[in-house]
Every structure is written in structure tokens, then in C-alpha cells.
Design an enzyme around this catalytic site. Sequence first.
Site, PDB file in Angstrom:
ATOM      1  N   MET A 121     -13.055 -10.684   7.764  1.00  0.00           N
ATOM      2  CA  MET A 121     -12.732  -9.460   7.053  1.00  0.00           C
ATOM      3  C   MET A 121     -13.903  -8.999   6.188  1.00  0.00           C
ATOM      4  O   MET A 121     -14.942  -9.647   6.132  1.00  0.00           O
ATOM      5  CB  MET A 121     -11.477  -9.668   6.198  1.00  0.00           C
ATOM      6  CG  MET A 121     -10.203  -9.774   7.010  1.00  0.00           C
ATOM      7  SD  MET A 121      -8.726  -9.969   5.967  1.00  0.00           S
ATOM      8  CE  MET A 121      -7.442  -9.728   7.202  1.00  0.00           C
ATOM      9  N   ASP A 157     -12.838  -8.839  -0.419  1.00  0.00           N
ATOM     10  CA  ASP A 157     -14.043  -8.223   0.152  1.00  0.00           C
ATOM     11  C   ASP A 157     -15.261  -8.276  -0.760  1.00  0.00           C
ATOM     12  O   ASP A 157     -16.386  -8.079  -0.299  1.00  0.00           O
ATOM     13  CB  ASP A 157     -13.771  -6.756   0.501  1.00  0.00           C
ATOM     14  CG  ASP A 157     -12.674  -6.591   1.539  1.00  0.00           C
ATOM     15  OD1 ASP A 157     -12.423  -7.552   2.286  1.00  0.00           O
ATOM     16  OD2 ASP A 157     -12.056  -5.515   1.588  1.00  0.00           O
ATOM     17  N   THR A 187      -9.654  -8.557  -4.801  1.00  0.00           N
ATOM     18  CA  THR A 187      -9.907  -8.259  -3.395  1.00  0.00           C
ATOM     19  C   THR A 187     -10.806  -9.316  -2.793  1.00  0.00           C
ATOM     20  O   THR A 187     -11.768  -9.756  -3.429  1.00  0.00           O
ATOM     21  CB  THR A 187     -10.564  -6.871  -3.218  1.00  0.00           C
ATOM     22  OG1 THR A 187     -11.017  -6.729  -1.857  1.00  0.00           O
ATOM     23  CG2 THR A 187     -11.741  -6.668  -4.156  1.00  0.00           C
ATOM     24  N   ARG A 189       0.879  -1.171   0.000  1.00  0.00           N
ATOM     25  CA  ARG A 189       0.000   0.000   0.000  1.00  0.00           C
ATOM     26  C   ARG A 189       0.912   1.215   0.000  1.00  0.00           C
ATOM     27  O   ARG A 189       1.605   1.476   0.975  1.00  0.00           O
ATOM     28  CB  ARG A 189      -0.925  -0.017   1.213  1.00  0.00           C
ATOM     29  CG  ARG A 189      -1.981  -1.128   1.135  1.00  0.00           C
ATOM     30  CD  ARG A 189      -2.934  -1.060   2.321  1.00  0.00           C
ATOM     31  NE  ARG A 189      -4.090  -1.933   2.128  1.00  0.00           N
ATOM     32  CZ  ARG A 189      -4.162  -3.181   2.560  1.00  0.00           C
ATOM     33  NH1 ARG A 189      -3.142  -3.701   3.206  1.00  0.00           N
ATOM     34  NH2 ARG A 189      -5.239  -3.903   2.360  1.00  0.00           N
TER      35      ARG A 189
END
Length: 325
Positions: free
Chosen positions: A173, A131, A129, A75
Site C-alpha cells: 500500500m 502511508d 495513516t 469513509r
Amino acid sequence: MAKIKTIGVLTSGGDAPGMNAAIRAVTRAGICNGFKIMGVYRGYDGLINDEIRPFTTENVSGIIMSGGTILKTARSKDFLTEEGKQKAYDNMVKHNIDALVVIGGNGSLTGAMEFAREFDVCCIGLPGTIDNDLYGTDSTIGYDTTMNTIMDCVDRIRDTAQSHERIFFVEVMGRDAGFLAQNSAIACGAEAAIIPEESTGVDQLARFMERGIRKSKKSCIVIVSESPKCGALYYADRVRKEFPNFDVRVTILGHLQRGGRPTAHDRILASRTGVGAIEAIIQGQRNIMVGVRNNEIVYVPLVEAIRSDKPFDKKLIKVLDELSI
């Protein structure tokens, strides 16, 4: 518009199972269609620090089954600055990179969108991802594998929950999205899921507790979406205070969810979207994310993909409620 000859590929943000399959697909489909492929290591930081290497088919041999990312990931704070973006662009020019394929989540694709706008470069996003929170695609790379990992872990937790007649709060998560929590709760046969999309999360917990007490059900699993304020620890403490006769435990799965061999679904999704990225470049598409809707490849503008309101099927809440009685 100049003809694209060289394509850079990078992984950014949190790692997700299937990223390697996506790298492989972009590399091989690119080479097959006459492009030169450059691997960028450590995400946007690698673009800034010139960690860029030519990629051949040999570089991606034997990686489709591996979790994580061979390109590493990060990141990047520097990429948020004008100076950092300028360095990244200068290194693209240095290596004659005409287009960039970015494999990552919301933050990574936001960075790609802003970079493309500022320097007028072709950026193609792949939804990498766990998510599943990117708009315009039914599933994201890594989501299915992570759900299976959660299911495997909760199946084991239930063994001890039943043996000791305990209530387990299992935190998963998902950041601001409850897709992982809600669907894994259904898959695991959990008694409840507490998710961001359900604004009555506390009431949902109360209904679950009342229903469980009425049945004298002492062994329960509650899946909770991670939250800095109202995570699994918060709800466990609440039950201990309001229902002290229950034996309560908390398991936070954490980064365990990110690892592991990608499922067939994620390998296929990564492969299809990776090939789709090369096809998009050939077609002259720019600044889009490659997704899959209704089993068809779709091109979604990056500005749409990073929207925070991906539809959540509220019917799933009713399914879990009815099956957990």
C-alpha cells in the site's frame, strides 16, 4: 472565545495500527486535564448519525496493544455534503462538544479542515495513516507497524523465491506515496522498489533486470507501490513477455498490512501526539495537526499537513541500488 469543556474524538478513513493508543491518550490526557471526553463511533458518519457516547478511563483500558480502532471507522460520503456537515455540527452542539480530535489520514484531515472553516469549531488532527504521506511529521501512526508487517511477509516470500529461483513482485500500500515500498525494500534486502516518486520506474525495472541477468541471479524480490495502472501485475506481465525464461510470481499484500499489534514506536507516537492534542487545546491552538519532527512535538496547520508534496529522500533510492547488486 468560549472555554472548551468537552472534546469529541473519532477515527476516520482507513484504519491504522496505533489508533487505539491514540484514542486512549486523548481520553486519559483529556480527563486528567479536566475535560469531558465523548467518543464518536464510525467516524464522520457517527457524528452525522449521533453515535456519540461519553468516554471514561475504563473505556480505553487494555486497548493500547490492539490493532484497528474501538471507535470503528468509515469513509463518509454524507460528510462531503452541506446537509451532512450541518447534521454533524448540530450533534456536536447537542452533546456540548466544543472541540474535535480527528485521528486519520489526508482525506480525514481535509474534512476536519473544511468543517472547522465552515462552522468555526476547533479541530485537532492526529496523523493516523499507514502511508506516512502527511506533511510536517516525520512519521504517521501505523506506518512503522505496517513496515514491520511487510518485512515479515517478504522474509517468508523470499524463502520460496530462493527455493524455486523465482522473481516475486510484492505489491504494498501507499497510494501516491512510496515511503512504504522504498523503506520496506531496504529493510527486506529487496533487489528493487518501484515507487511513484521515481518517474523512471520502468527504466528502474529494466536496470534491475539487466543487473540480475548479468549475475545469473534468478531469485529476486521487487517491492511495488500499489497503482491502478502500473501495479505488481503490470510489471510481472512485462517481465514474462520480455524475459520468458524467468519464473515470475505476484503477491499483493492488501489489507493484511493494516492489521496487527502496533509496534512500540507507533504506541509511543500515538501516545505523544494524543497528549499533544490536549495540550494544543489548552494552549488555544485551532485547526492544526499534531506531529513529531526531530523527536519534538510540532503543531502543523491542517492546510499544510494535507499537502501532497511531502519530501521524499531520493538518497534512499541510491541506498537500495547499491545494496542490491
